[in-house]
Design a protein around this motif. Structure first.
Motif, PDB file in Angstrom:
ATOM      1  N   ALA A 193       6.960  -3.084   6.222  1.00  0.00           N
ATOM      2  CA  ALA A 193       6.778  -4.598   5.818  1.00  0.00           C
ATOM      3  C   ALA A 193       6.401  -4.690   4.314  1.00  0.00           C
ATOM      4  O   ALA A 193       5.629  -3.872   4.050  1.00  0.00           O
ATOM      5  CB  ALA A 193       5.605  -5.127   6.832  1.00  0.00           C
ATOM      6  N   ASP A 194       7.035  -5.627   3.783  1.00  0.00           N
ATOM      7  CA  ASP A 194       6.687  -5.728   2.435  1.00  0.00           C
ATOM      8  C   ASP A 194       6.185  -7.235   2.300  1.00  0.00           C
ATOM      9  O   ASP A 194       6.184  -8.160   3.298  1.00  0.00           O
ATOM     10  CB  ASP A 194       7.840  -5.681   1.468  1.00  0.00           C
ATOM     11  CG  ASP A 194       9.180  -6.039   1.697  1.00  0.00           C
ATOM     12  OD1 ASP A 194       9.069  -7.335   2.184  1.00  0.00           O
ATOM     13  OD2 ASP A 194      10.166  -5.404   1.745  1.00  0.00           O
ATOM     14  N   ASP A 227       8.099  -9.971   1.004  1.00  0.00           N
ATOM     15  CA  ASP A 227       9.155 -10.777   1.441  1.00  0.00           C
ATOM     16  C   ASP A 227       9.563 -10.620   2.968  1.00  0.00           C
ATOM     17  O   ASP A 227      10.425 -11.529   3.463  1.00  0.00           O
ATOM     18  CB  ASP A 227      10.292 -10.683   0.695  1.00  0.00           C
ATOM     19  CG  ASP A 227      10.194 -10.843  -0.772  1.00  0.00           C
ATOM     20  OD1 ASP A 227       9.324 -11.557  -1.081  1.00  0.00           O
ATOM     21  OD2 ASP A 227      10.714 -10.148  -1.719  1.00  0.00           O
ATOM     22  N   HIS A 228       9.242  -9.641   3.678  1.00  0.00           N
ATOM     23  CA  HIS A 228       9.366  -9.408   4.941  1.00  0.00           C
ATOM     24  C   HIS A 228       8.108  -8.789   5.767  1.00  0.00           C
ATOM     25  O   HIS A 228       8.180  -7.546   6.336  1.00  0.00           O
ATOM     26  CB  HIS A 228      10.574  -8.364   5.047  1.00  0.00           C
ATOM     27  CG  HIS A 228      11.812  -8.530   4.333  1.00  0.00           C
ATOM     28  ND1 HIS A 228      11.733  -8.321   2.946  1.00  0.00           N
ATOM     29  CD2 HIS A 228      12.864  -9.272   4.510  1.00  0.00           C
ATOM     30  CE1 HIS A 228      13.207  -8.524   2.356  1.00  0.00           C
ATOM     31  NE2 HIS A 228      13.650  -9.458   3.404  1.00  0.00           N
ATOM     32  N   ARG A 229       7.569  -9.639   6.001  1.00  0.00           N
ATOM     33  CA  ARG A 229       6.085  -9.564   6.293  1.00  0.00           C
ATOM     34  C   ARG A 229       5.946  -8.820   7.897  1.00  0.00           C
ATOM     35  O   ARG A 229       5.133  -8.398   8.457  1.00  0.00           O
ATOM     36  CB  ARG A 229       4.999 -10.418   6.435  1.00  0.00           C
ATOM     37  CG  ARG A 229       4.732 -10.812   4.803  1.00  0.00           C
ATOM     38  CD  ARG A 229       3.870 -12.063   4.667  1.00  0.00           C
ATOM     39  NE  ARG A 229       3.473 -12.271   3.192  1.00  0.00           N
ATOM     40  CZ  ARG A 229       2.619 -11.464   2.676  1.00  0.00           C
ATOM     41  NH1 ARG A 229       1.899 -10.818   3.043  1.00  0.00           N
ATOM     42  NH2 ARG A 229       2.593 -11.837   1.266  1.00  0.00           N
ATOM     43  N   GLY A 271       8.480  -6.876   8.912  1.00  0.00           N
ATOM     44  CA  GLY A 271       9.228  -5.641   8.874  1.00  0.00           C
ATOM     45  C   GLY A 271      10.528  -6.093   8.706  1.00  0.00           C
ATOM     46  O   GLY A 271      10.989  -7.110   8.612  1.00  0.00           O
ATOM     47  N   HIS A 272      11.793  -4.959   8.743  1.00  0.00           N
ATOM     48  CA  HIS A 272      13.009  -4.818   8.554  1.00  0.00           C
ATOM     49  C   HIS A 272      13.841  -4.559   9.879  1.00  0.00           C
ATOM     50  O   HIS A 272      14.913  -4.290   9.729  1.00  0.00           O
ATOM     51  CB  HIS A 272      13.414  -4.018   7.603  1.00  0.00           C
ATOM     52  CG  HIS A 272      12.770  -4.509   6.378  1.00  0.00           C
ATOM     53  ND1 HIS A 272      11.519  -3.913   5.867  1.00  0.00           N
ATOM     54  CD2 HIS A 272      13.222  -5.179   5.209  1.00  0.00           C
ATOM     55  CE1 HIS A 272      11.145  -4.421   4.721  1.00  0.00           C
ATOM     56  NE2 HIS A 272      12.318  -4.975   4.209  1.00  0.00           N
ATOM     57  N   LYS A 280      14.975  -6.216  12.685  1.00  0.00           N
ATOM     58  CA  LYS A 280      16.514  -6.927  12.559  1.00  0.00           C
ATOM     59  C   LYS A 280      17.647  -6.389  11.767  1.00  0.00           C
ATOM     60  O   LYS A 280      18.822  -6.938  12.316  1.00  0.00           O
ATOM     61  CB  LYS A 280      16.318  -8.534  12.599  1.00  0.00           C
ATOM     62  CG  LYS A 280      15.426  -9.345  13.506  1.00  0.00           C
ATOM     63  CD  LYS A 280      15.390 -10.700  13.182  1.00  0.00           C
ATOM     64  CE  LYS A 280      14.497 -11.279  14.370  1.00  0.00           C
ATOM     65  NZ  LYS A 280      14.375 -12.782  14.274  1.00  0.00           N
ATOM     66  N   ALA A 281      17.371  -5.556  11.084  1.00  0.00           N
ATOM     67  CA  ALA A 281      18.660  -5.028  10.209  1.00  0.00           C
ATOM     68  C   ALA A 281      19.375  -4.007  11.306  1.00  0.00           C
ATOM     69  O   ALA A 281      20.726  -4.058  11.130  1.00  0.00           O
ATOM     70  CB  ALA A 281      17.893  -3.862   9.468  1.00  0.00           C
TER      71      ALA A 281
END
Length: 310
Positions: free
Chosen positions: A66-67, A69-71, A73-74, A76-77
């Motif tokens: 997570a970052d 902009d995407h707290r 996580g990612h 859903k990629a």
């Protein structure tokens, strides 16, 4: 890199390798036989290669932490990668159906069926090996992208068997319409596979609730913590290989923030141990608090539901 990310990438690389080998062999076999069914199998393997590349990118992005902009996580990629695969499968099915109808109308016949049969047998063996590895990876990662790839390659087993049957019936049994008819059947099978694969990916993208059995297991685990009461407004969702859960519980109004925090820390530790890769968000209500009656998402006491079960 985490073990789950490493396994998911290995499955994606394995898919790419198998698809690349099969494309080379099926290209040769298609030229030799002129078979619509073999051409459909070649188109399917070509899209397998593209889909596997999409899967590789999807699992790589999903593994990123997570970052700002995407707290959340990612994760859903992976679902996005799965949906791209579904689109590619649908395109493949349409191309196969078009070629099969054209061959059926023109009465085209196949040649060199033996070469095509040998290639299809090799494809079956290679696919079985890949599926075994993908099954192992899915069991340990819960990757929706790899699972979609797995479903597609499962259909490849039937597809290659259909190619063998089409070639044998056309050239050796003299049934001129067998090859294009099998091609149409393969196209229909691919569409059905795309539908099944897309359902789970859409559920992830739309934040669908867990199934009732999993929700109940979670509530039963939470109910073992007698410090909690009136668990309500339970919401669950899955994104990639991570689960997200939030709920409200009642605690004594006079309890200090520090005391409530210590209790919930133990609750979270236990629930996350029993439901790995889960992020919890727990909201505390003072005991006796009543939610606004017009809140459409307000739910009844989940603990009370357990007591009502036979």
């Amino acid at each position: 890199m985490s073990e789950r990310a490493t396994l998911a990438r290995s499955a994606a690389f394995a898919s790419i390798g198998v698809a690349a080998v099969l494309i080379s062999l099926k290209t040769w076999a298609t030229v030799r036989t002129g078979s619509a069914a073999m051409m459909g199998s070649l188109a399917d393997s070509s899209l397998d290669l593209l889909a596997s590349m999409v899967t590789l990118v999807g699992v790589w992005i999903a593994a990123q932490p997570a970052d700002r902009d995407h707290r959340f996580g990612h994760g859903k990629a992976e679902a996005v990668a799965a949906m791209i695969q579904v689109l590619l499968i649908a395109i493949s099915a349409a191309a196969i159906a078009f070629r099969s109808i054209d061959d059926l109308v023109s009465g085209a016949r196949v040649t060199a069926a033996t070469d095509g049969i040998y290639v299809s047998l090799f494809a079956i063996l290679a696919t079985l090996g890949l599926l075994a590895w993908q099954r192992f990876v899915i069991a340990r990662t819960r990757s929706v992208a790899i699972r979609t790839d797995f479903v597609h390659y499962q259909s490849d087993l039937l597809l290659n068997l259909a190619v063998i049957a089409a070639l044998a019936l056309d050239q050796y049994a003299g049934l001129s319409g067998a090859d294009p008819l099998f091609g149409l059947a393969i196209a229909a099978w691919l569409i059905w596979g795309a539908y099944r694969s897309g359902t789970e990916a859409i559920d992830h993208l739309m934040d669908r609730e867990w199934d009732e059995a999993k929700r109940q297991r979670f509530v039963e685990a939470a109910a073992e913590h007698h410090e909690l009461s009136n668990l309500h407004d339970l919401r669950t969702r899955t994104a990639g290989n991570r689960d997200f859960v939030q709920f409200h519980v009642d605690m004594p109004a006079r309890m200090t923030v520090g005391e409530a925090h210590d209790i919930l820390e133990k609750v979270e530790e236990d629930l996350c141990r029993r439901f790995p890769d889960t992020e919890l968000l727990i909201h505390i209500d003072p005991r006796g608090h009543v939610d606004e009656p017009d809140n459409p998402l307000a739910e009844e006491n989940e603990f009370a539901k357990l007591e009502k079960r036979p």
